[in-house]
Write a protein that holds these residues in place. Structure first.
Motif, PDB file in Angstrom:
ATOM      1  N   LEU A  12     -13.067 -22.212 -22.724  1.00  0.00           N
ATOM      2  CA  LEU A  12     -11.803 -22.605 -22.672  1.00  0.00           C
ATOM      3  C   LEU A  12     -11.986 -22.892 -20.837  1.00  0.00           C
ATOM      4  N   ARG A  13     -12.502 -22.402 -20.664  1.00  0.00           N
ATOM      5  CA  ARG A  13     -12.925 -22.872 -18.376  1.00  0.00           C
ATOM      6  C   ARG A  13     -13.326 -24.290 -18.670  1.00  0.00           C
ATOM      7  N   ALA A  19      -8.476 -31.179 -21.207  1.00  0.00           N
ATOM      8  CA  ALA A  19      -6.802 -31.576 -21.304  1.00  0.00           C
ATOM      9  C   ALA A  19      -6.408 -32.174 -19.617  1.00  0.00           C
ATOM     10  N   THR A  20      -6.626 -32.380 -18.643  1.00  0.00           N
ATOM     11  CA  THR A  20      -6.221 -31.842 -17.595  1.00  0.00           C
ATOM     12  C   THR A  20      -6.637 -34.225 -18.110  1.00  0.00           C
ATOM     13  N   THR A  21      -7.918 -34.472 -17.685  1.00  0.00           N
ATOM     14  CA  THR A  21      -7.935 -35.549 -17.452  1.00  0.00           C
ATOM     15  C   THR A  21      -7.823 -36.022 -19.181  1.00  0.00           C
ATOM     16  N   ALA A  70      -0.871 -25.804 -18.778  1.00  0.00           N
ATOM     17  CA  ALA A  70      -0.010 -24.529 -18.692  1.00  0.00           C
ATOM     18  C   ALA A  70      -1.148 -24.182 -19.693  1.00  0.00           C
ATOM     19  N   VAL A  71      -1.065 -25.057 -21.420  1.00  0.00           N
ATOM     20  CA  VAL A  71      -2.133 -23.933 -22.172  1.00  0.00           C
ATOM     21  C   VAL A  71      -2.835 -23.561 -21.758  1.00  0.00           C
ATOM     22  N   ALA A  72      -3.909 -25.003 -21.194  1.00  0.00           N
ATOM     23  CA  ALA A  72      -5.176 -23.903 -20.906  1.00  0.00           C
ATOM     24  C   ALA A  72      -5.067 -22.862 -19.659  1.00  0.00           C
ATOM     25  N   ILE A  78      -5.829 -15.354 -20.956  1.00  0.00           N
ATOM     26  CA  ILE A  78      -6.378 -14.622 -22.920  1.00  0.00           C
ATOM     27  C   ILE A  78      -7.668 -13.989 -22.985  1.00  0.00           C
ATOM     28  N   ALA A  79      -8.402 -15.011 -22.759  1.00  0.00           N
ATOM     29  CA  ALA A  79      -9.599 -14.968 -22.636  1.00  0.00           C
ATOM     30  C   ALA A  79     -10.420 -13.405 -21.629  1.00  0.00           C
TER      31      ALA A  79
END
Length: 141
Positions: A12-13, A19-21, A70-72, A78-79
């Motif tokens: 996730l990290r 996702a930002t890219t 926000a989802v990331a 959550i992780a």
């Protein structure tokens, strides 16, 4: 179980910057589309569609970017929660196992003590019965 949570957390990290890219690329391509369609008419008949048929709504790419970030972040949280819960459940399992061992030791000790006391009581009752028989023989003779 902890390894799975840690692996998920690392994934996730890694996904967060990706996702930002991706979202940043979408924003830059969106700004190019806005420049291309800067001369759109503002009348109500064209609303959100330009002459070439693509959608040109203001701020949609920025909203996608913020949503992806926000989802990331939520996935990372959550992780982290899953990892903490896994550790808590492992600790709870250890505590339960320790409680079972302690209870078993106490039960075994109590059973052994009860058995010895029962044997002692049984010997005392037999001895009392023999004394009673001797006393009855002396009185009857």
């Amino acid at each position: 179980m902890n390894e799975e949570a840690e692996t998920s957390d690392v994934k996730l990290r890694v996904e967060a910057p990706k996702a930002t890219t991706r979202s940043a690329k979408a924003v830059s391509s969106g700004s190019r589309a806005r420049r291309r369609h800067a001369n759109l008419s503002t009348d109500s008949s064209s609303s959100n569609t330009c002459h070439c048929g693509c959608s040109c709504m203001e701020g949609i790419h920025a909203a996608i970017l913020s949503t992806a970030i926000a989802v990331a972040q939520v996935r990372i949280e959550i992780a982290g929660i899953q990892a903490a819960m896994s550790q808590d459940l492992a600790a709870l399992g250890d505590e339960v196992a320790g409680l079972r061992r302690h209870t078993h030791e106490q039960l075994s000790s109590t059973q052994s003590l009860m058995s010895r006391r029962f044997d002692s009581l049984q010997c005392s009752v037999i001895d009392l019965g023999l004394r009673l028989d001797r006393l009855l023989e002396k009185d009857g003779a």
